[in-house]
Design a protein around this motif. Structure first.
Motif, mmCIF file in Angstrom:
data_model
loop_
_atom_site.group_PDB
_atom_site.id
_atom_site.type_symbol
_atom_site.label_atom_id
_atom_site.label_comp_id
_atom_site.label_asym_id
_atom_site.label_seq_id
_atom_site.Cartn_x
_atom_site.Cartn_y
_atom_site.Cartn_z
ATOM 1 N N UNK A 169 25.251 44.081 -6.886
ATOM 2 C CA UNK A 169 25.764 43.081 -7.831
ATOM 3 C C UNK A 169 24.824 42.884 -9.022
ATOM 4 N N UNK A 170 23.518 43.020 -8.776
ATOM 5 C CA UNK A 170 22.563 42.761 -9.863
ATOM 6 C C UNK A 170 22.027 44.047 -10.483
ATOM 7 N N UNK A 171 22.591 45.181 -10.100
ATOM 8 C CA UNK A 171 22.268 46.409 -10.805
ATOM 9 C C UNK A 171 21.279 47.334 -10.163
ATOM 10 N N UNK A 172 21.075 47.195 -8.829
ATOM 11 C CA UNK A 172 20.200 48.142 -8.159
ATOM 12 C C UNK A 172 18.969 47.483 -7.582
ATOM 13 N N UNK A 173 18.276 48.235 -6.742
ATOM 14 C CA UNK A 173 17.145 47.680 -5.991
ATOM 15 C C UNK A 173 16.022 47.197 -6.894
ATOM 16 N N UNK A 174 15.764 47.874 -8.016
ATOM 17 C CA UNK A 174 14.646 47.505 -8.875
ATOM 18 C C UNK A 174 14.832 46.120 -9.493
ATOM 19 N N UNK A 175 16.087 45.720 -9.673
ATOM 20 C CA UNK A 175 16.346 44.403 -10.254
ATOM 21 C C UNK A 175 17.006 43.465 -9.249
ATOM 22 N N UNK A 176 16.793 43.774 -7.952
ATOM 23 C CA UNK A 176 17.443 42.984 -6.920
ATOM 24 C C UNK A 176 16.943 41.549 -6.921
ATOM 25 N N UNK A 177 17.789 40.670 -6.411
ATOM 26 C CA UNK A 177 17.449 39.253 -6.369
ATOM 27 C C UNK A 177 16.480 39.004 -5.213
ATOM 28 N N UNK A 178 15.205 38.814 -5.519
ATOM 29 C CA UNK A 178 14.202 38.670 -4.478
ATOM 30 C C UNK A 178 14.375 37.372 -3.699
ATOM 31 N N UNK A 179 15.118 36.415 -4.259
ATOM 32 C CA UNK A 179 15.293 35.137 -3.579
ATOM 33 C C UNK A 179 16.312 35.215 -2.450
ATOM 34 N N UNK A 180 17.185 36.205 -2.500
ATOM 35 C CA UNK A 180 18.151 36.321 -1.414
ATOM 36 C C UNK A 180 17.416 36.594 -0.113
ATOM 37 N N UNK A 181 17.725 35.812 0.901
ATOM 38 C CA UNK A 181 17.045 35.958 2.180
ATOM 39 C C UNK A 181 18.059 35.914 3.305
ATOM 40 N N UNK A 182 18.001 36.908 4.173
ATOM 41 C CA UNK A 182 18.850 36.924 5.355
ATOM 42 C C UNK A 182 17.948 36.761 6.574
ATOM 43 N N UNK A 183 18.203 35.732 7.347
ATOM 44 C CA UNK A 183 17.448 35.494 8.569
ATOM 45 C C UNK A 183 18.291 35.948 9.759
ATOM 46 N N UNK A 184 17.826 36.995 10.416
ATOM 47 C CA UNK A 184 18.528 37.518 11.588
ATOM 48 C C UNK A 184 18.009 36.791 12.826
ATOM 49 N N UNK A 185 18.924 36.224 13.581
ATOM 50 C CA UNK A 185 18.572 35.524 14.815
ATOM 51 C C UNK A 185 19.257 36.221 15.983
ATOM 52 N N UNK A 186 18.487 36.495 17.016
ATOM 53 C CA UNK A 186 19.067 37.094 18.217
ATOM 54 C C UNK A 186 18.290 36.598 19.423
ATOM 55 N N UNK A 187 19.002 36.353 20.515
ATOM 56 C CA UNK A 187 18.352 35.863 21.725
ATOM 57 C C UNK A 187 17.696 36.986 22.505
ATOM 58 N N UNK A 188 18.065 38.224 22.163
ATOM 59 C CA UNK A 188 17.565 39.375 22.906
ATOM 60 C C UNK A 188 16.448 40.081 22.130
ATOM 61 N N UNK A 189 15.259 40.109 22.689
ATOM 62 C CA UNK A 189 14.110 40.676 21.996
ATOM 63 C C UNK A 189 14.248 42.180 21.785
ATOM 64 N N UNK A 190 14.880 42.867 22.722
ATOM 65 C CA UNK A 190 15.051 44.310 22.577
ATOM 66 C C UNK A 190 15.957 44.641 21.395
ATOM 67 N N UNK A 191 16.997 43.860 21.195
ATOM 68 C CA UNK A 191 17.881 44.084 20.053
ATOM 69 C C UNK A 191 17.141 43.828 18.742
#
Length: 286
Positions: free
Chosen positions: A115-137
């Motif tokens: 959306x913002x034109x590629x990795x070099x100009x990516x939005x550094x503020x976007x944050x995805x927090x992955x939560x999982x109960x299984x440590x192996x996953x």
């Protein structure tokens, strides 16, 4: 069925369930653990949590390969579409629950980059927090995307998320809600951590309503998927459970009622491939 009707039905059904449980408890004069489904078995919620942990610890290393085999690669298209439905704006804080291998999180980051034109100009503020109960996953996901600074990895439970209220702009969960031991509690936690105006988006296997397709789907699921699990992952029981858990999950309307029941508004769903998969959406009111 209208949203109001679904909401009323949910409240009536929930009230009837509460009354029935209270009557049963009084009749038995004992405190029994709440039961839930683990595949076609009825087990306590605590037992289900333990058994699900065992299943995903066993299949973690082959999880993504088995997804390709079981869905004939369609899961990749479903996940791509799911993220385009989310369409996360720049600067979003998103929680992806039961997302241990990072499939959804990585797609969200890639979508933002495009959306913002590629990795070099990516939005550094976007944050995805992955939560999982299984440590192996989580370990599998971290290995795949260890250099992606937009993704954080957190060991946590969907029923008791380790975050403050009104914290995330959106909550996603893909093919994970049916594995929790209490759907309503997981939905309530989702509602709690989402900001006002934020979105809940869930993709899950659902109920097929076409008789011919259902017949084929059942035969494929019960006769072939456990065999694939045995040959590829060396764990037939785990994939027998996964097939059974799909059949025990509420249908599209019933799950929509649950989502509305915890307070979400503008709730709707979209069935894919005749109901094999459904995407559920809702918003926390402002």
């Amino acid at each position: 069925m209208s949203a109001l009707s679904r909401r009323v039905n949910y409240l009536l059904n929930n009230a009837a369930s509460v009354i029935n449980r209270a009557f049963t408890a009084g009749a038995n004069n004992s405190n029994t653990e709440k039961m839930t489904s683990f595949g076609f078995q009825q087990v306590s919620e605590k037992t289900k949590a333990t058994k699900v942990q065992e299943v995903f610890s066993s299949v973690a290393a082959n999880y993504d390969l088995m997804n390709d085999v079981m869905s004939l690669g369609l899961h990749r298209l479903w996940k791509d579409y799911f993220v385009t439905k989310l369409a996360p704006p720049t600067g979003s804080k998103i929680i992806d629950v039961a997302g241990g291998t990072g499939d959804i999180a990585s797609r969200i980051v890639q979508y933002s980059d495009r959306r913002v034109g590629g990795a070099e100009s990516s939005d550094e503020e976007l944050q995805v927090t992955v939560v999982d109960i299984n440590k192996e996953m989580l370990t599998e996901g971290e290995k795949r995307f260890k250099n992606n600074e937009n993704i954080k990895w957190v060991h946590g439970d969907a029923l008791s998320l380790p975050f403050p209220s009104n914290h995330f702009d959106a909550y996603t969960i893909a093919f994970g809600i049916r594995n929790v031991s209490n759907f309503e509690q997981a939905l309530s936690e989702a509602y709690r951590v989402i900001k006002e105006g934020g979105r809940y988006l869930c993709m899950e296997f659902s109920q097929v309503d076409n008789i011919a397709l259902k017949s084929f789907y059942d035969a494929y699921s019960f006769q072939l998927i456990p065999v694939f699990g045995e040959l590829i992952a060396q764990d037939r029981p785990a994939y027998q459970y996964l097939v059974e858990s799909i059949r025990e999950f509420p249908d599209q309307e019933s799950f929509s009622n649950m989502i509305e029941g915890v307070g979400f508004v503008n709730v709707n769903y979209e069935s894919l491939l005749g109901g094999v998969v459904a995407i559920h959406s809702g918003f926390k009111p402002k």
